[in-house]
Design an enzyme around this catalytic site. Sequence first.
Site, PDB file in Angstrom:
ATOM      1  N   GLU A 251       0.823  -1.196   0.000  1.00  0.00           N
ATOM      2  CA  GLU A 251       0.000   0.000   0.000  1.00  0.00           C
ATOM      3  C   GLU A 251       0.870   1.263   0.000  1.00  0.00           C
ATOM      4  O   GLU A 251       1.796   1.382   0.810  1.00  0.00           O
ATOM      5  CB  GLU A 251      -0.940  -0.027   1.216  1.00  0.00           C
ATOM      6  CG  GLU A 251      -1.837   1.184   1.383  1.00  0.00           C
ATOM      7  CD  GLU A 251      -2.707   1.458   0.171  1.00  0.00           C
ATOM      8  OE1 GLU A 251      -3.297   0.513  -0.363  1.00  0.00           O
ATOM      9  OE2 GLU A 251      -2.767   2.623  -0.255  1.00  0.00           O
ATOM     10  N   THR A 293      -5.715   1.869  -5.505  1.00  0.00           N
ATOM     11  CA  THR A 293      -5.327   0.454  -5.401  1.00  0.00           C
ATOM     12  C   THR A 293      -6.020  -0.394  -6.462  1.00  0.00           C
ATOM     13  O   THR A 293      -5.406  -1.244  -7.107  1.00  0.00           O
ATOM     14  CB  THR A 293      -5.680  -0.123  -4.015  1.00  0.00           C
ATOM     15  OG1 THR A 293      -5.179   0.737  -3.019  1.00  0.00           O
ATOM     16  CG2 THR A 293      -5.090  -1.502  -3.832  1.00  0.00           C
ATOM     17  N   HIS A 408      -1.289   3.209   4.896  1.00  0.00           N
ATOM     18  CA  HIS A 408      -2.277   4.000   4.146  1.00  0.00           C
ATOM     19  C   HIS A 408      -2.412   5.367   4.810  1.00  0.00           C
ATOM     20  O   HIS A 408      -2.338   5.479   6.025  1.00  0.00           O
ATOM     21  CB  HIS A 408      -3.627   3.276   4.143  1.00  0.00           C
ATOM     22  CG  HIS A 408      -4.598   3.826   3.137  1.00  0.00           C
ATOM     23  ND1 HIS A 408      -5.237   5.033   3.305  1.00  0.00           N
ATOM     24  CD2 HIS A 408      -4.999   3.345   1.939  1.00  0.00           C
ATOM     25  CE1 HIS A 408      -6.003   5.263   2.250  1.00  0.00           C
ATOM     26  NE2 HIS A 408      -5.889   4.254   1.412  1.00  0.00           N
ATOM     27  N   ASP A 467       1.592  -0.061  -4.930  1.00  0.00           N
ATOM     28  CA  ASP A 467       0.377   0.119  -5.737  1.00  0.00           C
ATOM     29  C   ASP A 467       0.291   1.510  -6.370  1.00  0.00           C
ATOM     30  O   ASP A 467      -0.144   1.668  -7.501  1.00  0.00           O
ATOM     31  CB  ASP A 467      -0.897  -0.228  -4.952  1.00  0.00           C
ATOM     32  CG  ASP A 467      -1.136   0.634  -3.724  1.00  0.00           C
ATOM     33  OD1 ASP A 467      -0.242   1.410  -3.333  1.00  0.00           O
ATOM     34  OD2 ASP A 467      -2.237   0.521  -3.140  1.00  0.00           O
ATOM     35  N   HIS A 468       0.732   2.548  -5.628  1.00  0.00           N
ATOM     36  CA  HIS A 468       0.668   3.919  -6.148  1.00  0.00           C
ATOM     37  C   HIS A 468       1.416   4.829  -5.181  1.00  0.00           C
ATOM     38  O   HIS A 468       1.895   4.364  -4.153  1.00  0.00           O
ATOM     39  CB  HIS A 468      -0.780   4.393  -6.313  1.00  0.00           C
ATOM     40  CG  HIS A 468      -1.623   4.124  -5.096  1.00  0.00           C
ATOM     41  ND1 HIS A 468      -1.538   4.876  -3.955  1.00  0.00           N
ATOM     42  CD2 HIS A 468      -2.523   3.144  -4.839  1.00  0.00           C
ATOM     43  CE1 HIS A 468      -2.363   4.390  -3.047  1.00  0.00           C
ATOM     44  NE2 HIS A 468      -2.980   3.334  -3.543  1.00  0.00           N
TER      45      HIS A 468
HETATM   46  C1  GP9 Z   1      -8.839  -0.378   0.449  1.00  0.00           C
HETATM   47  C2  GP9 Z   1      -7.407  -0.276   0.138  1.00  0.00           C
HETATM   48  C3  GP9 Z   1      -6.965   1.150   0.019  1.00  0.00           C
HETATM   49  O1  GP9 Z   1      -9.331  -1.665   0.510  1.00  0.00           O
HETATM   50  O2  GP9 Z   1      -7.085  -1.039  -0.952  1.00  0.00           O
HETATM   51  O3  GP9 Z   1      -7.438   1.731  -1.107  1.00  0.00           O
HETATM   52  P1  GP9 Z   1      -6.820   3.068  -1.732  1.00  0.00           P
HETATM   53  O4  GP9 Z   1      -7.409   4.227  -0.990  1.00  0.00           O
HETATM   54  O5  GP9 Z   1      -5.343   3.009  -1.583  1.00  0.00           O
HETATM   55  O6  GP9 Z   1      -7.229   3.008  -3.135  1.00  0.00           O
HETATM   56 MN    MN Z   2      -3.699   1.859  -2.190  1.00  0.00          MN
END
Ligand code: GP9
Ligand code: MN
Length: 615
Positions: A251, A293, A408, A467-468
């Site tokens: 994440e 994500t 996150h 992921d980003h």
């Molecule tokens: C939520 C997680 C976070 O299930 O994948 O999402 P994001 O805000 O990073 O897209």
């Molecule tokens: Mn994410």
Amino acid sequence: MKERERWYQNSFAFTALLLWIKTYLVYKLSFNLPTMNWKQELILIINPLSSVLFTLALIYFFPKRFHNRTTWIIALIFSIVLYANTLYYRFFNDFITVPVLFQTNNVGDIGNSLIAQTYWYDIFFFLDIILIFYFVKKGFLKPSSYTKRSLVKLLAVASIFLTVNLTLAESERPQLLTRTFDRELLVKNLGTYNFHIYDLLLQSKTTAQKALADNVDVVEVRNYTDQKKVPANEELFGIAEGKNVILISMESTQQFVIGREVGGKEITPFLNDFIQESYYFENFYHQTGQGKTSDSEFLLDNSLYPLPRGAVFQTHPLNEYYATPEIIEDHDYHSAVFHGNNKSFWNRDIMYNTMGYDEFISEEYYSINENNQINYGLKDKPFFEQSMAYLKEMPQPFYARFITLTNHHPYKYHDEDQAIPTFQTNDPIVDQYPVTVNYTDQAIKQFIDQLKKENLYEDSIIIIYGDHYGISERHDKAMAQVLGVDEISPFDNVQLQRVPLIIHIPGMDGETISRVSGQIDLKPTILNLLGIEDQGIHFGTDLFSDEHEDIAVFRDRSVVTDRYVWTSDMCYERESGKEVSVESCQEAKDQLKELDLSDSLIYGDLLRFSNFAIE
Ligand code: GP9
Ligand code: MN
């Protein structure tokens, strides 16, 4: 003398009030919509009102003698919508959407399960309907005597409520409508009724675009992707044939944390070591848009670009795709995703089904309590620990994808999880970031140790990627401090979109690879490692191929090539970061065509015309 009419004897006002109260009660009693502060509670209280008033106003299109009857019918429809959602929620913990209504293949099962969710006291859902009917019959409720003028006033009030609702919602959840991430959040902020209208609009737009497309359109895309195809690396093609694939999505993890220290401590000590025995791609870019994500997941499994607005997981979940899980099913792979959050977040439950995943181990499979969750859900250490029980039992070979969550925004952590110091920039988001990244690093280390213990390590290729981005441009000042530069230029911002990519193949020493690449390249890379040639339409090229194209096209229409970076209408030399003439970037700009081709493929649902499509 004419008796003075009391407001509650007006069937319009009485019905509106009852529907309003009932909807709020249903929010509280039937759904799980926790609020964190008074603002969120206020949104919940006011959000049914505007839709109730606007809809009831429809009665003025009918002659007065029908007013009571139409009021009642509208109230009945509202009650049915609420009750249908309650039934659906009891079973699925989710709200009804249009695509759900059209999922014909499991409608029988759903119907039976829903009937099993009914209780005698559900009659209370229709109490107001019975009351209104009775009061009208007894003459207690009168057709409303609103004039056109008072109606306009009423609609003005409804509009004010809607505006206040949307403004509050926007301040609580920026980009709520464009990101459309979670149904729970949408219902919380817009209300059930507005949510259904929004969902319907989304659906009709999708249907129209799809209806206009035909099978000639797919040829253009296919010609383009065919001429992009590159030969696989001979040494590595099929090297992981029949092996398990373990993917770990980290994440919000950016590449700049790799090898970096804070207060003399490595932020990612485990990954730094793991890189030494793996292939590590240091110029690998995320290509996600508003779907964050979920966009990265889409890129990974389809090698198609996510959309310029909204999350493709939400807007086009029922398209025809040719995703990796569907392809490898024919090679006896079992596919699963592990994620410690609500299964409907990003519409994953529906989309995973479309992409052919066999299993989705989501929130409900894990034991989650006050102490083991933070930010969006289960903390990464218990997440991996608890996942192992399911992974061990999975048929092999498997394609198992793990989505971590602790790192996150806003990067909160429990004190006992802090193992390294924070950055010192006075920007709390940036300062906390390395601590949560480090926590995930530890969690992955434990997981890899566990894989070794369970004898899964040697039989698996392990792919770890970010992921980003995690730190947005809003934090540029603090980021400049962290990176030790005066300011973050548009070029630096592009470079900050790099995320780590590590591919570990048992028996291979690996190396650090500097070629430019992006998430779009993962699918052909993985399939080539597994020795699978039938890969469908894809925009990426194998990362290991000698002819891999050194290109990363971003959703914000920036482009990185081996020599140049095109961003914010400026052209930079990639190695030096020096700004150069715009003409130098012509070739880079030509690559933007890919985005439009990929978008047309998704908007038109063109893969349904391709013979790749799996029935
Ligand atoms: C939520 C997680 C976070 O299930 O994948 O999402 P994001 O805000 O990073 O897209
Ligand atoms: Mn994410």
